[in-house]
Design an enzyme around this catalytic site. Structure first.
Site, PDB file in Angstrom:
ATOM      1  N   ASN A 106       0.849  -1.193   0.000  1.00  0.00           N
ATOM      2  CA  ASN A 106       0.000   0.000   0.000  1.00  0.00           C
ATOM      3  C   ASN A 106       0.881   1.238   0.000  1.00  0.00           C
ATOM      4  O   ASN A 106       2.000   1.218   0.545  1.00  0.00           O
ATOM      5  CB  ASN A 106      -0.889  -0.006   1.260  1.00  0.00           C
ATOM      6  CG  ASN A 106      -1.865   1.158   1.289  1.00  0.00           C
ATOM      7  OD1 ASN A 106      -2.214   1.709   0.243  1.00  0.00           O
ATOM      8  ND2 ASN A 106      -2.282   1.545   2.470  1.00  0.00           N
ATOM      9  N   HIS A 108       1.055   5.332   1.110  1.00  0.00           N
ATOM     10  CA  HIS A 108       0.381   6.241   2.040  1.00  0.00           C
ATOM     11  C   HIS A 108       1.068   7.604   1.995  1.00  0.00           C
ATOM     12  O   HIS A 108       2.315   7.674   2.029  1.00  0.00           O
ATOM     13  CB  HIS A 108       0.407   5.672   3.462  1.00  0.00           C
ATOM     14  CG  HIS A 108      -0.356   6.491   4.439  1.00  0.00           C
ATOM     15  ND1 HIS A 108      -1.734   6.554   4.466  1.00  0.00           N
ATOM     16  CD2 HIS A 108       0.076   7.322   5.412  1.00  0.00           C
ATOM     17  CE1 HIS A 108      -2.104   7.388   5.427  1.00  0.00           C
ATOM     18  NE2 HIS A 108      -1.047   7.862   6.015  1.00  0.00           N
ATOM     19  N   SER A 135       5.063   6.918   2.092  1.00  0.00           N
ATOM     20  CA  SER A 135       5.535   5.595   2.524  1.00  0.00           C
ATOM     21  C   SER A 135       4.921   4.502   1.664  1.00  0.00           C
ATOM     22  O   SER A 135       3.780   4.643   1.196  1.00  0.00           O
ATOM     23  CB  SER A 135       5.125   5.325   3.982  1.00  0.00           C
ATOM     24  OG  SER A 135       5.556   6.377   4.835  1.00  0.00           O
ATOM     25  N   ASP A 144      -2.655   1.231   8.089  1.00  0.00           N
ATOM     26  CA  ASP A 144      -1.344   1.775   7.688  1.00  0.00           C
ATOM     27  C   ASP A 144      -0.260   1.433   8.711  1.00  0.00           C
ATOM     28  O   ASP A 144       0.646   2.223   8.965  1.00  0.00           O
ATOM     29  CB  ASP A 144      -1.447   3.300   7.510  1.00  0.00           C
ATOM     30  CG  ASP A 144      -2.467   3.667   6.436  1.00  0.00           C
ATOM     31  OD1 ASP A 144      -3.258   4.593   6.674  1.00  0.00           O
ATOM     32  OD2 ASP A 144      -2.495   2.990   5.389  1.00  0.00           O
TER      33      ASP A 144
HETATM   34  C1  GRF Z   1      -2.598   8.791  -2.690  1.00  0.00           C
HETATM   35  O1  GRF Z   1      -1.821   9.790  -2.050  1.00  0.00           O
HETATM   36  C2  GRF Z   1      -2.787   7.615  -1.767  1.00  0.00           C
HETATM   37  O2  GRF Z   1      -1.667   7.292  -0.995  1.00  0.00           O
HETATM   38  C3  GRF Z   1      -3.879   8.144  -0.884  1.00  0.00           C
HETATM   39  O3  GRF Z   1      -4.768   8.823  -1.737  1.00  0.00           O
HETATM   40  C4  GRF Z   1      -4.032   9.261  -2.871  1.00  0.00           C
HETATM   41  C5  GRF Z   1      -4.659   8.641  -4.081  1.00  0.00           C
HETATM   42  O4  GRF Z   1      -4.146   9.287  -5.186  1.00  0.00           O
HETATM   43  N1  GRF Z   1      -4.544   7.072  -0.170  1.00  0.00           N
HETATM   44  P1  GRF Z   1      -4.354   8.658  -6.656  1.00  0.00           P
HETATM   45  O5  GRF Z   1      -5.766   8.084  -6.694  1.00  0.00           O
HETATM   46  O6  GRF Z   1      -3.301   7.614  -6.841  1.00  0.00           O
HETATM   47  O7  GRF Z   1      -4.170   9.848  -7.550  1.00  0.00           O
END
Ligand code: GRF
Length: 200
Positions: A106, A108, A135, A144
């Site tokens: 994942n 984050h 991360s 997370d």
């Molecule tokens: C990313 O920063 C992800 O880590 C977070 O939401 C954002 C999603 O962005 N959970 P995208 O959909 O990849 O543009």
């Protein structure tokens, strides 16, 4: 060649980074399917690259477990080497994580364990910190909280909003994600060993 299923919920800019990286014949991973818990805007990237998509809405299921089983069933159609959660805004049930772990990572938008959860960027702004980060982790049953594969600091600038900070973080997040997939594909990162403290 590492086969990837990517799960998204939103715009899929991280997904796009993987799709663009895989245009290089030397990149040792390919996205074979993109899934979401809704009709995600990011599906447009998959369609542009001719990659199949699937949508499994929790509202169509009586509970989280049966929803999770349906997502797992879709993932198993593709039998991927690695599942990437990238902007996927739902928690997968323990049964799904157990079935996929540790081949489930994942991204984050914070320097974990700082600011976990759905509002990591907003929380960093509210905390008034001068730096946050991005991360990539192996998913566990927490929020997370899994072992960290890679992370990098991102400065918070005066006047930053959640949006300006998130945009700056996403640039780093995309780089970390592509590098993590590359390292996993090349065996530089062994997902079974990430976060394992060496036995003395
Ligand atoms: C990313 O920063 C992800 O880590 C977070 O939401 C954002 C999603 O962005 N959970 P995208 O959909 O990849 O543009």
């Amino acid at each position: 060649m590492l086969s990837l299923v990517v799960l998204i919920s939103g715009g899929g800019s991280n997904l796009r980074a993987l799709l663009e990286a895989s245009e290089d014949a030397e990149f040792p991973a390919r996205v074979v399917a993109v899934g979401a818990d809704r009709d995600a805007d990011g599906f447009a990237h998959a369609e542009e690259y001719g990659i199949p998509t699937f949508s499994v809405a929790m509202s169509n299921f009586p509970d989280r477990e049966s929803w999770g089983d349906a997502i797992l069933e879709q993932i198993r159609v593709w039998d991927p080497d690695l599942v990437v959660l990238s902007g996927f805004m739902k928690l997968l049930p323990p049964r799904v994580i157990a079935a996929l772990s540790p081949r489930l990572i994942n991204t984050h938008p914070a320097y974990l364990p700082e600011f976990p959860g759905a509002h990591g960027v907003r929380d960093a702004i509210a905390a008034g910190v001068t730096e946050s980060g991005a991360s990539v982790i192996v998913v566990d049953n927490g929020v997370d909280s899994g072992p960290i594969i890679s992370q990098e600091r991102v400065p918070v600038l005066p006047g930053d909003t959640e949006s300006t900070l998130h945009d700056r973080i996403k640039v780093v997040e995309r780089e970390l994600l592509v590098q993590a997939v590359l390292d996993i594909a090349n065996g530089v990162v062994d997902l079974r060993a990430v976060g394992q403290t060496r036995s003395r």
